[in-house]
Design a protein around this motif. Structure first.
Motif, PDB file in Angstrom:
ATOM      1  N   LEU A 107       0.686  -1.341   0.120  1.00 32.78           N
ATOM      2  CA  LEU A 107       0.053  -0.106  -0.070  1.00 32.78           C
ATOM      3  C   LEU A 107       0.975   1.110  -0.086  1.00 32.78           C
ATOM      4  CD1 LEU A 107      -2.789   1.571   0.326  1.00 32.78           C
ATOM      5  CD2 LEU A 107      -2.652   1.021   2.702  1.00 32.78           C
ATOM      6  N   HIS A 108       1.972   1.253   0.945  1.00 34.79           N
ATOM      7  CA  HIS A 108       2.537   2.619   0.988  1.00 34.79           C
ATOM      8  C   HIS A 108       3.252   2.756  -0.403  1.00 34.79           C
ATOM      9  CE1 HIS A 108       6.200   4.994   2.747  1.00 34.79           C
ATOM     10  NE2 HIS A 108       5.226   5.659   3.005  1.00 34.79           N
ATOM     11  N   ARG A 109       3.256   3.869  -0.898  1.00 39.67           N
ATOM     12  CA  ARG A 109       3.918   4.293  -2.276  1.00 39.67           C
ATOM     13  C   ARG A 109       5.121   4.272  -2.309  1.00 39.67           C
ATOM     14  NH1 ARG A 109       0.299   7.333  -3.280  1.00 39.67           N
ATOM     15  NH2 ARG A 109      -0.918   6.287  -4.959  1.00 39.67           N
ATOM     16  N   ALA A 110       5.829   5.066  -1.289  1.00 36.82           N
ATOM     17  CA  ALA A 110       7.288   4.956  -1.471  1.00 36.82           C
ATOM     18  C   ALA A 110       7.937   3.845  -1.436  1.00 36.82           C
ATOM     19  CB  ALA A 110       7.860   5.935  -0.179  1.00 36.82           C
ATOM     20  N   SER A 111       7.461   3.018  -0.421  1.00 37.32           N
ATOM     21  CA  SER A 111       8.043   1.715  -0.108  1.00 37.32           C
ATOM     22  C   SER A 111       7.939   0.854  -1.421  1.00 37.32           C
ATOM     23  CB  SER A 111       7.586   0.798   1.127  1.00 37.32           C
ATOM     24  OG  SER A 111       7.600   1.319   2.153  1.00 37.32           O
ATOM     25  N   PHE A 112       6.729   0.650  -2.283  1.00 41.49           N
ATOM     26  CA  PHE A 112       6.433   0.175  -3.394  1.00 41.49           C
ATOM     27  C   PHE A 112       7.615   0.514  -4.562  1.00 41.49           C
ATOM     28  CE2 PHE A 112       4.814   0.223  -7.670  1.00 41.49           C
ATOM     29  CZ  PHE A 112       4.141  -1.016  -7.799  1.00 41.49           C
ATOM     30  N   ASN A 113       7.575   1.885  -4.638  1.00 37.40           N
ATOM     31  CA  ASN A 113       8.627   2.268  -5.715  1.00 37.40           C
ATOM     32  C   ASN A 113       9.994   1.936  -5.441  1.00 37.40           C
ATOM     33  OD1 ASN A 113       6.566   3.443  -7.107  1.00 37.40           O
ATOM     34  ND2 ASN A 113       6.931   5.379  -5.919  1.00 37.40           N
ATOM     35  N   ARG A 114      10.424   1.861  -4.094  1.00 32.48           N
ATOM     36  CA  ARG A 114      11.672   1.369  -4.014  1.00 32.48           C
ATOM     37  C   ARG A 114      11.962  -0.136  -3.791  1.00 32.48           C
ATOM     38  NH1 ARG A 114      14.020  -0.891   0.885  1.00 32.48           N
ATOM     39  NH2 ARG A 114      16.174  -0.029   1.475  1.00 32.48           N
ATOM     40  N   THR A 115      11.030  -0.849  -3.636  1.00 37.22           N
ATOM     41  CA  THR A 115      11.147  -2.425  -3.748  1.00 37.22           C
ATOM     42  C   THR A 115      10.948  -2.625  -5.081  1.00 37.22           C
ATOM     43  OG1 THR A 115      10.429  -2.541  -1.681  1.00 37.22           O
ATOM     44  CG2 THR A 115      10.352  -4.610  -2.925  1.00 37.22           C
ATOM     45  N   HIS A 116      10.062  -2.074  -5.874  1.00 37.11           N
ATOM     46  CA  HIS A 116      10.098  -2.308  -7.369  1.00 37.11           C
ATOM     47  C   HIS A 116      11.552  -1.992  -8.156  1.00 37.11           C
ATOM     48  CE1 HIS A 116       8.956  -1.555 -11.553  1.00 37.11           C
ATOM     49  NE2 HIS A 116       7.942  -2.087 -11.396  1.00 37.11           N
ATOM     50  N   ALA A 117      11.903  -0.703  -7.689  1.00 34.68           N
ATOM     51  CA  ALA A 117      13.509  -0.796  -8.317  1.00 34.68           C
ATOM     52  C   ALA A 117      14.284  -1.938  -7.931  1.00 34.68           C
ATOM     53  CB  ALA A 117      14.104   0.582  -7.785  1.00 34.68           C
ATOM     54  N   LEU A 118      14.336  -2.440  -6.706  1.00 32.14           N
ATOM     55  CA  LEU A 118      15.071  -3.324  -6.311  1.00 32.14           C
ATOM     56  C   LEU A 118      14.956  -4.780  -6.868  1.00 32.14           C
ATOM     57  CD1 LEU A 118      15.224  -2.650  -2.413  1.00 32.14           C
ATOM     58  CD2 LEU A 118      17.166  -2.357  -4.127  1.00 32.14           C
ATOM     59  N   VAL A 119      13.529  -4.914  -7.215  1.00 36.05           N
ATOM     60  CA  VAL A 119      13.346  -6.220  -8.066  1.00 36.05           C
ATOM     61  C   VAL A 119      13.715  -6.275  -9.437  1.00 36.05           C
ATOM     62  CG1 VAL A 119      11.427  -7.632  -8.801  1.00 36.05           C
ATOM     63  CG2 VAL A 119      11.274  -6.587  -6.607  1.00 36.05           C
ATOM     64  N   VAL A 120      13.660  -5.069  -9.974  1.00 35.04           N
ATOM     65  CA  VAL A 120      14.185  -5.163 -11.438  1.00 35.04           C
ATOM     66  C   VAL A 120      15.802  -5.089 -11.489  1.00 35.04           C
ATOM     67  CG1 VAL A 120      14.641  -3.332 -13.248  1.00 35.04           C
ATOM     68  CG2 VAL A 120      12.314  -3.511 -12.195  1.00 35.04           C
ATOM     69  N   GLN A 121      16.418  -4.600 -10.423  1.00 37.05           N
ATOM     70  CA  GLN A 121      17.838  -4.785 -10.288  1.00 37.05           C
ATOM     71  C   GLN A 121      18.163  -6.196 -10.271  1.00 37.05           C
ATOM     72  OE1 GLN A 121      19.609  -2.772  -6.842  1.00 37.05           O
ATOM     73  NE2 GLN A 121      21.577  -2.753  -7.666  1.00 37.05           N
ATOM     74  N   LYS A 122      17.423  -6.841  -9.257  1.00 35.75           N
ATOM     75  CA  LYS A 122      17.824  -8.489  -9.092  1.00 35.75           C
ATOM     76  C   LYS A 122      17.442  -9.271 -10.286  1.00 35.75           C
ATOM     77  CE  LYS A 122      16.898  -9.672  -4.975  1.00 35.75           C
ATOM     78  NZ  LYS A 122      18.411  -9.924  -4.380  1.00 35.75           N
ATOM     79  N   LEU A 123      16.653  -8.735 -11.159  1.00 42.90           N
ATOM     80  CA  LEU A 123      16.128  -9.689 -12.128  1.00 42.90           C
ATOM     81  C   LEU A 123      17.387  -9.379 -13.160  1.00 42.90           C
ATOM     82  CD1 LEU A 123      12.454  -9.272 -12.414  1.00 42.90           C
ATOM     83  CD2 LEU A 123      13.553 -11.238 -11.904  1.00 42.90           C
ATOM     84  N   ARG A 124      17.791  -8.224 -13.388  1.00 40.80           N
ATOM     85  CA  ARG A 124      18.932  -7.602 -14.241  1.00 40.80           C
ATOM     86  C   ARG A 124      20.035  -8.402 -14.077  1.00 40.80           C
ATOM     87  NH1 ARG A 124      19.937  -6.527 -18.280  1.00 40.80           N
ATOM     88  NH2 ARG A 124      20.814  -4.677 -18.319  1.00 40.80           N
ATOM     89  N   VAL A 125      20.598  -8.606 -12.723  1.00 40.74           N
ATOM     90  CA  VAL A 125      21.634  -9.138 -12.236  1.00 40.74           C
ATOM     91  C   VAL A 125      21.531 -10.917 -12.668  1.00 40.74           C
ATOM     92  CG1 VAL A 125      22.925 -10.155 -10.169  1.00 40.74           C
ATOM     93  CG2 VAL A 125      22.170  -7.614 -10.242  1.00 40.74           C
ATOM     94  N   ALA A 126      20.347 -11.243 -12.748  1.00 38.57           N
ATOM     95  CA  ALA A 126      20.169 -12.645 -12.976  1.00 38.57           C
ATOM     96  C   ALA A 126      20.258 -12.913 -14.427  1.00 38.57           C
ATOM     97  CB  ALA A 126      18.906 -13.074 -12.540  1.00 38.57           C
ATOM     98  N   GLY A 127      20.612 -11.820 -15.158  1.00 37.95           N
ATOM     99  CA  GLY A 127      20.577 -11.945 -16.470  1.00 37.95           C
ATOM    100  C   GLY A 127      19.539 -11.925 -17.484  1.00 37.95           C
ATOM    101  N   ILE A 128      18.422 -11.251 -16.749  1.00 39.12           N
ATOM    102  CA  ILE A 128      17.132 -10.937 -17.496  1.00 39.12           C
ATOM    103  C   ILE A 128      17.118  -9.499 -18.222  1.00 39.12           C
ATOM    104  CG2 ILE A 128      14.629 -10.713 -17.466  1.00 39.12           C
ATOM    105  CD1 ILE A 128      14.795 -12.645 -15.224  1.00 39.12           C
ATOM    106  N   ARG A 129      16.772  -9.395 -19.456  1.00 38.42           N
ATOM    107  CA  ARG A 129      17.033  -8.000 -20.107  1.00 38.42           C
ATOM    108  C   ARG A 129      16.137  -6.900 -19.250  1.00 38.42           C
ATOM    109  NH1 ARG A 129      15.300  -8.922 -26.251  1.00 38.42           N
ATOM    110  NH2 ARG A 129      13.239  -9.780 -25.070  1.00 38.42           N
ATOM    111  N   LEU A 130      16.505  -5.663 -19.612  1.00 39.23           N
ATOM    112  CA  LEU A 130      15.815  -4.730 -18.635  1.00 39.23           C
ATOM    113  C   LEU A 130      14.271  -4.704 -19.153  1.00 39.23           C
ATOM    114  CD1 LEU A 130      15.980  -2.281 -17.010  1.00 39.23           C
ATOM    115  CD2 LEU A 130      16.661  -0.629 -19.108  1.00 39.23           C
ATOM    116  N   ARG A 131      14.075  -4.812 -20.307  1.00 34.83           N
ATOM    117  CA  ARG A 131      12.718  -4.713 -20.964  1.00 34.83           C
ATOM    118  C   ARG A 131      11.798  -5.701 -20.060  1.00 34.83           C
ATOM    119  NH1 ARG A 131      11.196  -4.871 -26.924  1.00 34.83           N
ATOM    120  NH2 ARG A 131      11.928  -6.724 -26.636  1.00 34.83           N
ATOM    121  N   ASP A 132      12.389  -6.903 -20.361  1.00 37.50           N
ATOM    122  CA  ASP A 132      11.709  -8.193 -19.697  1.00 37.50           C
ATOM    123  C   ASP A 132      11.816  -7.826 -17.997  1.00 37.50           C
ATOM    124  OD1 ASP A 132      11.239  -9.123 -22.065  1.00 37.50           O
ATOM    125  OD2 ASP A 132      13.125 -10.415 -22.186  1.00 37.50           O
ATOM    126  N   ALA A 133      12.691  -7.256 -17.509  1.00 36.03           N
ATOM    127  CA  ALA A 133      12.614  -7.334 -15.873  1.00 36.03           C
ATOM    128  C   ALA A 133      11.648  -6.185 -15.569  1.00 36.03           C
ATOM    129  CB  ALA A 133      14.173  -6.765 -15.458  1.00 36.03           C
TER     130      ALA A 133
END
Length: 572
Positions: A107-133
């Motif tokens: 629910l908390h918007r700032a927490s959502f945005n922060r964690t969304h960015a961390l998830v994208v970063q984690k997926l990128r490190v795993a070798g997934i393309r930025l658009r797919d991540a």
């Protein structure tokens, strides 16, 4: 679901006439840590709960669905994704296989945005393309209220630390909407109660719910409907007592516990207490708790049969103590059925206005009563500090007419701003000067036992019949039992046994000596107590001789040598 669809859904209340909840949700989305009940869990504990829930990287996790209903800064979500990515890489399938593996709501918007960015970063490190991540993160994560947003399908694992939010911190319109949707919101239930209800309703067959949260609902009155829900269709497989362990990144007053509840046939519950918070210790404990083999005694893990039974409180204590409680419950009546009355003192809603030095309260003599508070009984006896409470009620139970009491009228009018601003006064403006609770003057004149709420052991104080109790004190009166004899029984280990069995504990092991737990105490009928025993009990209480109180009470209840040892008493 699109943002437009979500906004439309939030503006459509469950019944006509309800104010829209959108603004209320928006206010919570931007609330501070306290308002949104954010408590952050240590990584070792998260990994432990993932293990207990069976979310193991050695299995094909991309074929399973995991839900985190309040992911905050990703304490649970990110470690779960780490495990998912290990399993996915081993499988050799494409990233499309991950589309339905995760759902997270915040629910908390700032927490959502922060964690969304961390998830994208984690997926990128795993070798997934930025658009797919970014596409995966957008699909996995939803910004909104878990108790309101639609979540199609079922989940194999639901995991997390639901928010701790008291009802009074939630906007009224939102609370009304919650109540219309969730049948487990009862009495003063915290918001984690409907979180558990919805999470359970989203479990797939054989799915596992792994939460760490306060354990109040397992024994308190407000947890009754949720306990009944668990008993009716789920299995409490694991309970881990986390009191006084550093499970979170900050201290909490509540008594936390880990529960693993499965969507499966009920059976034995495995119980562990206060584990060491380290990776190795928790990993070993998780293996023991999940093992198909019966745990060894040395492991510290116990098995308990039939913990859940309708809405009844869950008893997770030692088998010896439980056996004693059950025997006493089968042989003796409840304390109130034995002729005692349990209540709580007066709540005024404005103590600064209604309470003051008794002699200085400038009202008619019959409009005030001497008041006893917790600080007056700290050493186990009454040492009155001279306070009093203004009584606006007549003998008929109705508010007095102020014109008939000019001093009372002047006193209250001088404090009208403070008194009339209370919720109880705003609900009934004509009765603006009533206290929250009605005052019964005759109670002050009755001999009574006074009991503070939070204590490590029973603190039972005799009051001879001069003072009226404040709302931070519970009281016991009786038309049958002599008060001093009853005090001796309640000072014994018997009273603590019942309260400890049914009460929640606070940090430091303190118990809640509340009316709902005191009413669980079993007490012999006064008429079966011999004159010799009556006199001995009275004498022991007057002398504050707790050892004598114990020995006499154990005799009164007919405790065996083994039962006495269970309560820490001397064997005879």
């Amino acid at each position: 679901m699109t943002d437009i669809d979500l906004a439309t859904m939030l503006r459509e209340p469950s019944f006509p006439g309800l104010c829209p909840v959108t603004d209320a949700v928006e206010s919570m989305a931007n609330a501070g840590i306290e308002e949104r009940g954010a408590i952050f869990t240590r990584r070792e504990v998260v990994e432990f709960i993932l293990d207990l829930a069976g979310y193991d990287a050695a299995s094909p996790l991309h074929t399973r669905r995991l839900l985190e209903p309040s992911f905050g800064h990703g304490d649970f979500l990110l470690p779960a994704i780490d495990r998912l990515l290990v399993a996915w890489k081993r499988s050799g399938v494409g990233s499309d296989a991950l589309l339905d593996a995760i759902r997270g709501v915040e629910l908390h918007r700032a927490s959502f945005n922060r964690t969304h960015a961390l998830v994208v970063q984690k997926l990128r490190v795993a070798g997934i393309r930025l658009r797919d991540a970014e596409s995966l993160a957008d699909r996995w994560l939803m910004q909104g209220d878990f108790l309101l947003v639609p979540l199609p399908g079922k989940f194999d694992v639901v995991i997390g630390n639901p928010p701790y939010v008291r009802q009074e911190l939630i906007p009224n319109a939102l609370m009304v909407e919650y109540r219309s949707r969730y049948r487990t919101i009862y009495d003063r239930a915290d918001i984690y109660i409907p979180f558990i209800e919805r999470s359970l309703s989203l479990l797939a067959k054989k799915g596992q719910l792994g939460f760490i949260c306060a354990d109040r609902w397992m024994k308190n009155r407000y947890g009754g409907p949720l306990r009944a829900m668990v008993a009716d269709g789920f299995h409490l497989s694991v309970y881990v007592d986390m009191v006084d362990t550093p499970a979170f990144h900050q201290e909490v007053v509540a008594y936390p516990a880990i529960t693993i509840i499965g969507c499966e046939k009920s059976g034995l519950t495995r119980v562990a207490l206060q584990p060491e918070i380290s990776d190795s210790a928790l990993s070993q404990l998780a293996a023991t708790l999940r093992s198909p083999e019966t745990p060894l005694l040395a492991s510290g893990v116990r098995e308990i049969q039939a913990v859940t039974s309708g809405a009844e409180p869950w008893i997770l204590d030692s088998s010896d103590q439980l056996a004693l409680v059950r025997r006493l419950e089968s042989e003796f009546p409840l304390i109130e059925d034995a002729g005692c009355k349990i209540g709580i003192g007066v709540a005024t809603g404005a103590d600064k206005a209604f309470i003051g030095n008794f002699d200085a309260l400038d009202v008619e003599e019959n409009r005030k009563l001497p008041l006893v508070m917790t600080r007056d009984i700290m050493d186990g006896s009454v040492k009155w500090r001279g306070l009093g409470v203004v009584n606006p009620f007549g003998d008929d139970g109705k508010l007095v007419k102020l014109d008939q009491f000019p001093k009372l009228k002047r006193y209250l009018e001088e404090r009208r701003g403070l008194i009339a601003g209370r919720h109880v006064a705003q609900k009934a403006p004509a009765n603006w000067y009533r206290t929250i609770d009605r005052i019964y003057p005759e109670l002050a004149e009755e001999p009574k036992l006074l009991i503070p709420d939070i204590k490590g052991a029973a603190h039972i104080v005799y009051e001879e019949g001069r003072l009226y109790p404040h709302h931070n004190l519970y009281f016991i009166t009786s038309d049958t039992w002599e008060m001093r004899a009853l005090q001796a029984v309640l000072l014994s280990g018997i009273a603590r046994l019942f309260v400890a069995t049914y009460s929640t504990r606070m940090r430091g092991g303190y118990l809640r000596f509340q009316a709902q737990y005191l009413r669980r105490i079993r007490l012999p009928d006064w008429k079966v107590v011999t004159p010799k025993m009556r006199q001995a009990l009275k004498k022991a209480a007057e002398a504050s001789d707790v050892e004598a109180c114990n020995n006499l009470t154990f005799d009164l209840y007919g405790l065996s040598a083994q039962e006495r040892a269970t309560l820490g008493g001397a064997e005879k």
